[in-house]
Design a protein around this motif. Structure first.
Motif, PDB file in Angstrom:
ATOM      1  N   ASN A   1      -4.063   1.503   7.641  1.00  0.00           N
ATOM      2  CA  ASN A   1      -3.146   1.426   6.493  1.00  0.00           C
ATOM      3  C   ASN A   1      -1.751   1.825   6.946  1.00  0.00           C
ATOM      4  O   ASN A   1      -1.244   2.912   6.647  1.00  0.00           O
ATOM      5  CB  ASN A   1      -3.594   2.384   5.373  1.00  0.00           C
ATOM      6  CG  ASN A   1      -4.957   2.046   4.799  1.00  0.00           C
ATOM      7  OD1 ASN A   1      -5.840   1.602   5.522  1.00  0.00           O
ATOM      8  ND2 ASN A   1      -5.132   2.265   3.517  1.00  0.00           N
TER       9      ASN A   1
ATOM     10  N   GLU B   1     -10.342   9.232   2.160  1.00  0.00           N
ATOM     11  CA  GLU B   1      -8.935   9.326   1.713  1.00  0.00           C
ATOM     12  C   GLU B   1      -8.797  10.366   0.588  1.00  0.00           C
ATOM     13  O   GLU B   1      -7.681  10.714   0.200  1.00  0.00           O
ATOM     14  CB  GLU B   1      -8.433   7.970   1.204  1.00  0.00           C
ATOM     15  CG  GLU B   1      -8.158   6.971   2.311  1.00  0.00           C
ATOM     16  CD  GLU B   1      -7.763   5.596   1.791  1.00  0.00           C
ATOM     17  OE1 GLU B   1      -7.427   5.466   0.600  1.00  0.00           O
ATOM     18  OE2 GLU B   1      -7.787   4.637   2.588  1.00  0.00           O
TER      19      GLU B   1
ATOM     20  N   HIS C   1      -2.185  -2.453  -6.582  1.00  0.00           N
ATOM     21  CA  HIS C   1      -1.893  -3.520  -5.601  1.00  0.00           C
ATOM     22  C   HIS C   1      -3.103  -4.438  -5.396  1.00  0.00           C
ATOM     23  O   HIS C   1      -2.966  -5.619  -5.126  1.00  0.00           O
ATOM     24  CB  HIS C   1      -1.515  -2.896  -4.259  1.00  0.00           C
ATOM     25  CG  HIS C   1      -0.393  -1.916  -4.370  1.00  0.00           C
ATOM     26  ND1 HIS C   1       0.902  -2.305  -4.598  1.00  0.00           N
ATOM     27  CD2 HIS C   1      -0.381  -0.565  -4.317  1.00  0.00           C
ATOM     28  CE1 HIS C   1       1.672  -1.219  -4.667  1.00  0.00           C
ATOM     29  NE2 HIS C   1       0.922  -0.156  -4.503  1.00  0.00           N
ATOM     30  N   MET C   2      -4.289  -3.848  -5.514  1.00  0.00           N
ATOM     31  CA  MET C   2      -5.516  -4.612  -5.289  1.00  0.00           C
ATOM     32  C   MET C   2      -5.916  -5.430  -6.519  1.00  0.00           C
ATOM     33  O   MET C   2      -6.902  -6.160  -6.481  1.00  0.00           O
ATOM     34  CB  MET C   2      -6.662  -3.664  -4.929  1.00  0.00           C
ATOM     35  CG  MET C   2      -6.501  -3.020  -3.574  1.00  0.00           C
ATOM     36  SD  MET C   2      -6.927  -4.184  -2.264  1.00  0.00           S
ATOM     37  CE  MET C   2      -6.873  -3.076  -0.840  1.00  0.00           C
TER      38      MET C   2
ATOM     39  N   CYS D   1       0.890  -1.171   0.000  1.00  0.00           N
ATOM     40  CA  CYS D   1       0.000   0.000   0.000  1.00  0.00           C
ATOM     41  C   CYS D   1       0.921   1.211   0.000  1.00  0.00           C
ATOM     42  O   CYS D   1       1.733   1.371   0.921  1.00  0.00           O
ATOM     43  CB  CYS D   1      -0.879  -0.012   1.247  1.00  0.00           C
ATOM     44  SG  CYS D   1      -1.731   1.558   1.539  1.00  0.00           S
ATOM     45  N   ASP D   2       0.794   2.035  -1.021  1.00  0.00           N
ATOM     46  CA  ASP D   2       1.695   3.185  -1.148  1.00  0.00           C
ATOM     47  C   ASP D   2       1.582   4.098   0.069  1.00  0.00           C
ATOM     48  O   ASP D   2       2.569   4.652   0.538  1.00  0.00           O
ATOM     49  CB  ASP D   2       1.364   3.972  -2.424  1.00  0.00           C
ATOM     50  CG  ASP D   2       1.600   3.116  -3.659  1.00  0.00           C
ATOM     51  OD1 ASP D   2       2.548   2.314  -3.637  1.00  0.00           O
ATOM     52  OD2 ASP D   2       0.831   3.236  -4.625  1.00  0.00           O
ATOM     53  N   MET D   3       0.371   4.249   0.580  1.00  0.00           N
ATOM     54  CA  MET D   3       0.201   5.115   1.740  1.00  0.00           C
ATOM     55  C   MET D   3       0.907   4.537   2.972  1.00  0.00           C
ATOM     56  O   MET D   3       1.604   5.255   3.691  1.00  0.00           O
ATOM     57  CB  MET D   3      -1.284   5.305   2.045  1.00  0.00           C
ATOM     58  CG  MET D   3      -1.516   6.227   3.223  1.00  0.00           C
ATOM     59  SD  MET D   3      -3.093   5.970   3.965  1.00  0.00           S
ATOM     60  CE  MET D   3      -4.166   6.669   2.759  1.00  0.00           C
TER      61      MET D   3
ATOM     62  N   CYS E   1      -6.400   0.871  -7.854  1.00  0.00           N
ATOM     63  CA  CYS E   1      -5.230   0.580  -7.022  1.00  0.00           C
ATOM     64  C   CYS E   1      -4.532  -0.649  -7.610  1.00  0.00           C
ATOM     65  O   CYS E   1      -5.080  -1.756  -7.557  1.00  0.00           O
ATOM     66  CB  CYS E   1      -5.650   0.302  -5.584  1.00  0.00           C
ATOM     67  SG  CYS E   1      -4.257  -0.223  -4.565  1.00  0.00           S
TER      68      CYS E   1
ATOM     69  N   CYS F   1      -3.165   8.471  -0.111  1.00  0.00           N
ATOM     70  CA  CYS F   1      -3.363   7.370  -1.049  1.00  0.00           C
ATOM     71  C   CYS F   1      -3.309   7.968  -2.456  1.00  0.00           C
ATOM     72  O   CYS F   1      -4.170   8.792  -2.802  1.00  0.00           O
ATOM     73  CB  CYS F   1      -4.721   6.723  -0.803  1.00  0.00           C
ATOM     74  SG  CYS F   1      -5.216   5.709  -2.208  1.00  0.00           S
ATOM     75  N   PRO F   2      -2.348   7.557  -3.278  1.00  0.00           N
ATOM     76  CA  PRO F   2      -2.233   8.145  -4.619  1.00  0.00           C
ATOM     77  C   PRO F   2      -3.486   7.931  -5.462  1.00  0.00           C
ATOM     78  O   PRO F   2      -3.775   8.734  -6.347  1.00  0.00           O
ATOM     79  CB  PRO F   2      -1.037   7.421  -5.235  1.00  0.00           C
ATOM     80  CG  PRO F   2      -0.286   6.830  -4.087  1.00  0.00           C
ATOM     81  CD  PRO F   2      -1.285   6.580  -2.993  1.00  0.00           C
ATOM     82  N   VAL F   3      -4.243   6.885  -5.180  1.00  0.00           N
ATOM     83  CA  VAL F   3      -5.449   6.596  -5.966  1.00  0.00           C
ATOM     84  C   VAL F   3      -6.537   7.632  -5.658  1.00  0.00           C
ATOM     85  O   VAL F   3      -7.182   8.166  -6.560  1.00  0.00           O
ATOM     86  CB  VAL F   3      -5.964   5.167  -5.650  1.00  0.00           C
ATOM     87  CG1 VAL F   3      -7.229   4.852  -6.433  1.00  0.00           C
ATOM     88  CG2 VAL F   3      -4.881   4.134  -5.902  1.00  0.00           C
ATOM     89  N   HIS F   4      -6.731   7.940  -4.394  1.00  0.00           N
ATOM     90  CA  HIS F   4      -7.763   8.908  -3.999  1.00  0.00           C
ATOM     91  C   HIS F   4      -7.279  10.357  -4.141  1.00  0.00           C
ATOM     92  O   HIS F   4      -8.089  11.263  -4.327  1.00  0.00           O
ATOM     93  CB  HIS F   4      -8.207   8.649  -2.557  1.00  0.00           C
ATOM     94  CG  HIS F   4      -9.005   7.384  -2.408  1.00  0.00           C
ATOM     95  ND1 HIS F   4      -8.411   6.148  -2.262  1.00  0.00           N
ATOM     96  CD2 HIS F   4     -10.340   7.159  -2.419  1.00  0.00           C
ATOM     97  CE1 HIS F   4      -9.351   5.221  -2.174  1.00  0.00           C
ATOM     98  NE2 HIS F   4     -10.535   5.806  -2.262  1.00  0.00           N
TER      99      HIS F   4
HETATM  100 FE1  SF4 Z   1      -3.271   1.798  -0.220  1.00  0.00          FE
HETATM  101 FE2  SF4 Z   1      -4.372   1.061  -2.554  1.00  0.00          FE
HETATM  102 FE3  SF4 Z   1      -5.918   1.541  -0.422  1.00  0.00          FE
HETATM  103 FE4  SF4 Z   1      -4.663   3.525  -1.658  1.00  0.00          FE
HETATM  104  S1  SF4 Z   1      -6.271   2.211  -2.500  1.00  0.00           S
HETATM  105  S2  SF4 Z   1      -4.799   3.237   0.530  1.00  0.00           S
HETATM  106  S3  SF4 Z   1      -2.712   2.562  -2.240  1.00  0.00           S
HETATM  107  S4  SF4 Z   1      -4.393  -0.096  -0.634  1.00  0.00           S
END
Ligand code: SF4
Ligand code: 13P
Length: 306
Positions: free
Chosen positions: A114, A199, A261-262, A86-88, A259, A171-174
């Motif tokens: 996280n 986020e 990773h997911m 998780c980048d965060m 994301c 979180c780079p995604v949010h």
């Molecule tokens: Fe971490 Fe991915 Fe969740 Fe963002 S969406 S907080 S990078 S696990």
């Protein structure tokens, strides 16, 4: 391999391993469909603490599998893809946190779930997006709070005037969600309910009809009489949301909210992991014991330590 054969083999291995498959709401649809239980971080932690099976196969990211291991140390916990991170969570480490705490003696350290096990071991209280504002407000008003690693969730907790210092993680995604995206969707779908994950940046969350965890969003859409929803979180959530609400219209705030990773675990990785008992999550006992404290305080809503 044929999907039906893959699914059959996974089901057989589940029996052999005495395993329960847990999946986060952002996982690929095929993983959500085969999981015994899907949920947000809080729901998955509660489940992991209560499971009786010998093995937990965790389809999510590392900090989630670590949380399961912290809560159920005697179980075999498998994370099918070892580097699903998780980048965060990687935006703060235990040494930086110790240095931050040393600058603010007497402050309470509150970590978002996280975060790594090492970071949790340094904290007083753990929170998730489902309970963060409520639990933070239960802390004594005269105690300084260090909130980490998510600055946006920290801002969300501070929205009623609670003072807290925030780590500059995100979180780079949010983080990529913007007010322009909201305005566009509002124009395209007037009257739709806008649900945003906390986020997201505060100026985006401020425009939401509701700011909710992923589990909260699923519940909200299920129970709502509305017909159209704009969903401001990772798009994996739309799979189950649409299955549960076939007649409702669900619009992602942005299709770019993915994301990586997911999305690492497919049925193939899940089967391989179960066949080869991989990857086993292990946490040194000295860290695990300390990391369990802030998580248990959250789950048991225990504030007697203050
Ligand atoms: Fe971490 Fe991915 Fe969740 Fe963002 S969406 S907080 S990078 S696990
Ligand atoms: P929740 O599912 O707990 O809302 O969290 C979202 C998230 O980013 C998990 O990594």
């Amino acid at each position: 391999m044929d999907r039906a054969v893959l699914i059959d083999e996974i089901r057989q291995l589940k029996q052999e391993l005495d395993a329960v498959i847990l999946a986060h709401n952002y996982e690929l649809g095929e993983i959500q469909d085969i999981a015994d239980f899907c949920g947000d971080s809080l729901e998955l932690s509660i489940k992991a603490a209560a499971i009786e099976a010998r093995t937990i196969v965790f389809c999510g990211v590392r900090f989630m599998a670590e949380t399961a291991k912290i809560l159920s140390p005697d179980k075999l916990v498998l994370l099918p893809v070892p580097d699903a991170g998780c980048d965060m969570a990687d935006m703060i480490d235990a040494a930086s946190l110790r240095a931050w705490k040393a600058e603010h003696p007497g402050a309470l350290a509150v970590c978002y779930v996280n975060s790594t096990a090492e970071v949790k071991a340094e904290c007083d209280l753990c929170v998730t997006s489902a309970n963060a504002p409520e639990l933070v407000e239960m802390l004594p008003a005269d105690r300084e709070i260090l909130f980490l690693p998510d600055g946006n969730l920290g801002s969300f907790c501070a929205r009623n005037g609670r003072l807290l210092r925030r780590w500059d993680g995100c979180c780079p995604v949010h983080q990529r969600m913007t007010t322009a995206m909201v305005e566009r969707r509002r124009r395209e779908f007037p009257g739709a309910k806008l649900l945003i994950h906390p986020e997201a940046p505060p100026e985006v969350t401020a425009l939401a009809d509701e700011a909710l965890s992923t589990g909260g969003m699923l519940r909200y859409v299920r129970e709502s009489q509305d017909a159209t929803f704009i969903i401001g979180t990772e798009i994996g959530i739309l799979h189950r949301m649409q299955q549960e609400n076939p007649d409702k219209r669900l619009i992602p705030l942005t299709e770019q909210a993915i994301c990586p990773h997911m999305k690492r675990i497919r049925l193939e990785e899940l089967l391989y992991a179960m066949q080869n008992r991989r990857t086993v999550i292990e946490i040194p006992e000295a860290i695990r014991e300390r990391a369990e404290i802030p998580i248990r305080r959250m789950l048991e809503r225990d504030f007697s330590w203050l």
